[in-house]
Design an enzyme around this catalytic site. Structure first.
Site, PDB file in Angstrom:
ATOM      1  N   GLU A 199       4.652  -6.245   0.596  1.00 12.33           N
ATOM      2  CA  GLU A 199       4.088  -6.543  -0.727  1.00 12.33           C
ATOM      3  C   GLU A 199       3.860  -5.264  -1.540  1.00 12.33           C
ATOM      4  O   GLU A 199       2.728  -4.857  -1.774  1.00 12.33           O
ATOM      5  CB  GLU A 199       2.759  -7.300  -0.567  1.00 12.33           C
ATOM      6  CG  GLU A 199       2.903  -8.635   0.130  1.00 12.33           C
ATOM      7  CD  GLU A 199       1.562  -9.209   0.592  1.00 12.33           C
ATOM      8  OE1 GLU A 199       0.539  -8.498   0.449  1.00 12.33           O
ATOM      9  OE2 GLU A 199       1.537 -10.333   1.095  1.00 12.33           O
TER      10      GLU A 199
ATOM     11  N   GLY B   6       0.788  -1.223   0.000  1.00 11.28           N
ATOM     12  CA  GLY B   6       0.000   0.000   0.000  1.00 11.28           C
ATOM     13  C   GLY B   6       0.816   1.267   0.000  1.00 11.28           C
ATOM     14  O   GLY B   6       0.285   2.357   0.238  1.00 11.28           O
TER      15      GLY B   6
ATOM     16  N   TYR C 290      -3.176  -0.453 -11.487  1.00  8.12           N
ATOM     17  CA  TYR C 290      -4.637  -0.384 -11.406  1.00  8.12           C
ATOM     18  C   TYR C 290      -5.250   0.447 -12.537  1.00  8.12           C
ATOM     19  O   TYR C 290      -6.316   1.019 -12.374  1.00  8.12           O
ATOM     20  CB  TYR C 290      -5.069   0.159 -10.031  1.00  8.12           C
ATOM     21  CG  TYR C 290      -4.447  -0.603  -8.899  1.00  8.12           C
ATOM     22  CD1 TYR C 290      -4.858  -1.896  -8.610  1.00  8.12           C
ATOM     23  CD2 TYR C 290      -3.408  -0.065  -8.147  1.00  8.12           C
ATOM     24  CE1 TYR C 290      -4.266  -2.626  -7.590  1.00  8.12           C
ATOM     25  CE2 TYR C 290      -2.804  -0.785  -7.125  1.00  8.12           C
ATOM     26  CZ  TYR C 290      -3.243  -2.061  -6.855  1.00  8.12           C
ATOM     27  OH  TYR C 290      -2.647  -2.778  -5.854  1.00  8.12           O
TER      28      TYR C 290
ATOM     29  N   CYS D 279     -19.872   7.263 -22.536  1.00 14.11           N
ATOM     30  CA  CYS D 279     -21.171   7.907 -22.307  1.00 14.11           C
ATOM     31  C   CYS D 279     -21.447   8.000 -20.807  1.00 14.11           C
ATOM     32  O   CYS D 279     -22.419   7.439 -20.296  1.00 14.11           O
ATOM     33  CB  CYS D 279     -22.265   7.113 -23.025  1.00 14.11           C
ATOM     34  SG  CYS D 279     -23.830   7.995 -23.125  1.00 14.11           S
ATOM     35  N   GLU D 280     -20.564   8.699 -20.088  1.00 14.66           N
ATOM     36  CA  GLU D 280     -20.677   8.904 -18.654  1.00 14.66           C
ATOM     37  C   GLU D 280     -20.090  10.275 -18.319  1.00 14.66           C
ATOM     38  O   GLU D 280     -18.984  10.589 -18.750  1.00 14.66           O
ATOM     39  CB  GLU D 280     -19.901   7.837 -17.861  1.00 14.66           C
ATOM     40  CG  GLU D 280     -20.390   6.425 -18.026  1.00 14.66           C
ATOM     41  CD  GLU D 280     -21.676   6.146 -17.281  1.00 14.66           C
ATOM     42  OE1 GLU D 280     -22.030   6.963 -16.398  1.00 14.66           O
ATOM     43  OE2 GLU D 280     -22.331   5.130 -17.578  1.00 14.66           O
TER      44      GLU D 280
ATOM     45  N   TYR E 218     -12.943   6.584  -7.483  1.00 13.48           N
ATOM     46  CA  TYR E 218     -12.815   7.374  -6.257  1.00 13.48           C
ATOM     47  C   TYR E 218     -12.090   8.696  -6.487  1.00 13.48           C
ATOM     48  O   TYR E 218     -11.347   9.171  -5.632  1.00 13.48           O
ATOM     49  CB  TYR E 218     -12.137   6.580  -5.130  1.00 13.48           C
ATOM     50  CG  TYR E 218     -11.060   5.616  -5.543  1.00 13.48           C
ATOM     51  CD1 TYR E 218      -9.801   6.060  -5.907  1.00 13.48           C
ATOM     52  CD2 TYR E 218     -11.310   4.254  -5.543  1.00 13.48           C
ATOM     53  CE1 TYR E 218      -8.809   5.166  -6.273  1.00 13.48           C
ATOM     54  CE2 TYR E 218     -10.329   3.351  -5.906  1.00 13.48           C
ATOM     55  CZ  TYR E 218      -9.074   3.815  -6.268  1.00 13.48           C
ATOM     56  OH  TYR E 218      -8.091   2.931  -6.635  1.00 13.48           O
TER      57      TYR E 218
ATOM     58  N   ARG F  58       1.962  -1.083  -6.464  1.00 13.23           N
ATOM     59  CA  ARG F  58       1.877   0.238  -7.063  1.00 13.23           C
ATOM     60  C   ARG F  58       3.232   0.951  -7.054  1.00 13.23           C
ATOM     61  O   ARG F  58       3.613   1.626  -8.026  1.00 13.23           O
ATOM     62  CB  ARG F  58       0.861   1.067  -6.275  1.00 13.23           C
ATOM     63  CG  ARG F  58       0.638   2.467  -6.784  1.00 13.23           C
ATOM     64  CD  ARG F  58      -0.040   3.331  -5.709  1.00 13.23           C
ATOM     65  NE  ARG F  58      -1.149   2.657  -5.068  1.00 13.23           N
ATOM     66  CZ  ARG F  58      -2.417   2.810  -5.406  1.00 13.23           C
ATOM     67  NH1 ARG F  58      -2.734   3.618  -6.399  1.00 13.23           N
ATOM     68  NH2 ARG F  58      -3.363   2.168  -4.759  1.00 13.23           N
TER      69      ARG F  58
END
Length: 466
Positions: free
Chosen positions: A319, A277, A424, A394-395, A367, A322
């Site tokens: 781990e 993380g 990601y 289309c958003e 997010y 990213r």
């Protein structure tokens, strides 16, 4: 310097058209070296280059949009973690991005690999990674993937439920093997991150709670099983984390749990995994720690807790995912339309639409994650204007870069480059609106290799069997 909240504009001052941290660049052609992989530069014409290869050449051969992996950069980041955490086990988190080539690269740089699905496990095995250096995660592992893990003799399986422990025991009995396991625990730590990627508080799907005793029950269950070898415990507190405060609390609670387990059973567990993380720099507001800084802080935390409980320091592991793949990859897009939009207070924002969008990077829509961007195909001396890079889906939430200053002479056909796209983005890519997923290529010393080919409409139609 402040850190970008991962929820981005959700927490921004709504009275301002852009976040407070966003600064107008003095030179629109400049590249912040902290945002881009190590071999990214501009040539005399202003063309962005990666590993000595120009963006226009890459797009001419592989199309647009395009993910470009800087192989030397990714390898160096993997190597930096291996060296900083000497004596620890470092597992690359495949969920950030995995293909067979990347699996080989991180393995060659001394890392193990952490997988969390049948697909990721299969890719890791096909990449030739030693199964003993593979860890297998997941809160709902199928019998099929557990069987592959057992028969492949992966080095450790991180168990996440009592049902999984039962399934694993049955498989081990059938194949007459013993599985090495860690018990995933929730330490009750809520990292300073978005709710969707904070994973150590109590009200969520991962792990066994330390607080209500579930973790101890699972540990004893594994310890007494004739088919399982309990190595230790695993904790993961979230993603895109900059401070080590949360790791300090998690280490204190997990080390206490190890101590309590020894008191209850007389057995000492040898391993503790603090997860990953670790945050990266997506915008000028982010200031992540280096691997050396992380290693120094985490070692001090664990050694302090070991002294407090008069314990030996367990074998430690982390781990990072990213932090290795994220900064090593950029994405290239072609501009299609430009649209100025008037804002309250007489201000204006330029909407720059490109030929990708939320199908190749869902994080901003999921997010409101923040990114940066530059004009990548030429030099400009035009003034910059507050802009928003958006996709073609289309958003209304189809946004790639919420807030960025881009030159006001940008036109259709120009190329936009977005850094830090290696984690990601392709891993979470979809076929929304029947979009095809971009190719992923790697560049090293002027040589280009295709890692994942571009999807075609024929690929999508092949699934349509009606």
């Amino acid at each position: 310097m402040t850190h970008t909240h991962v929820a981005g504009a959700i927490h921004a001052d709504v009275s301002s058209p852009g976040p407070q941290w966003l600064q107008r660049p003095v030179d629109a052609n400049s590249l912040d070296p902290q945002l881009w992989s190590r071999t990214v530069s501009r040539d005399e014409s202003g063309q962005l280059q990666v590993g000595g290869v120009a963006a226009d050449a890459l797009m001419a051969q592989h199309g647009s949009p395009l993910y470009v992996v800087d192989e030397s950069d990714l390898r160096s980041r993997a190597r930096a973690f291996a060296e900083a955490f000497t004596g620890w086990d470092v597992y690359y988190a495949a969920k950030a991005f995995i293909c067979r080539a990347v699996g080989r690269w991180v393995s060659e740089e001394g890392l193990g690999i952490d997988v969390c699905s049948l697909g990721e496990l299969t890719v890791a095995l096909q990449a030739g990674i030693d199964p003993a250096r593979i860890g297998h995660h997941g809160n709902n592992k199928s019998v099929e993937e557990l069987e592959l893990a057992v028969t492949s003799r992966v080095g450790r399986i991180i168990v996440d439920s009592l049902q999984e422990i039962s399934r694993l025991e049955e498989l081990c009995a059938r194949h007459q093997v013993t599985a090495r396991v860690l018990v995933r625990v929730t330490a009750g730590v809520e990292a300073h991150t978005h709710e969707y990627i904070a994973t150590a508080h109590e009200d969520q799907k991962f792990g066994f709670s330390i607080t209500n005793g579930q973790a101890m029950v699972a540990m004893v269950r594994c310890h007494v099983s004739p088919h399982l070898e309990l190595l230790g415990i695993h904790s993961h507190i979230g993603s895109q984390i900059f401070a080590t405060d949360g790791f300090e609390v998690a280490a204190r609670r997990t080390m206490k749990l190890l101590h309590q387990f020894t008191d209850a059973t007389g057995a000492e567990l040898a391993e503790l995994d603090l997860g990953g993380g670790f945050g990266i720099r997506y915008t000028e507001a982010d200031s992540p720690a280096t691997p050396d800084e992380l290693a120094g802080n985490l070692r001090e935390i664990v050694e302090h807790e070991a002294r407090a409980y008069q314990m030996q320091v367990p074998r430690m592991s982390i781990e990072p995912g990213r932090a290795i793949s994220g900064p090593s990859t950029l994405a290239l897009y072609t501009v299609g339309t430009i649209k100025p939009v008037d804002l309250d207070g007489g201000q204006q924002r330029l909407y720059v639409s490109v030929d990708g969008g939320m199908s190749d990077n869902i994080r901003p829509a999921l997010y409101a994650a923040q990114y940066s961007a530059v004009l990548a195909n030429r030099v400009t001396d035009a003034p910059t204007v507050l802009s928003r890079v958006v996709g073609k889906h289309c958003e209304s939430g189809d946004i790639l870069v919420h807030d960025v200053f881009l030159p006001n002479d940008i036109v259709p056909g120009d190329v936009i480059a977005i850094p830090a796209m290696g984690a990601y983005s392709r891993a979470l890519a979809s076929n929304y609106n029947h979009a095809t997923k971009p190719a992923v290529v790697s560049v090293r010393d002027g040589q280009v290799a295709t890692l994942l080919r571009r999807e075609t409409l024929e690929d999508l139609l092949a699934f349509d069997v009606s």
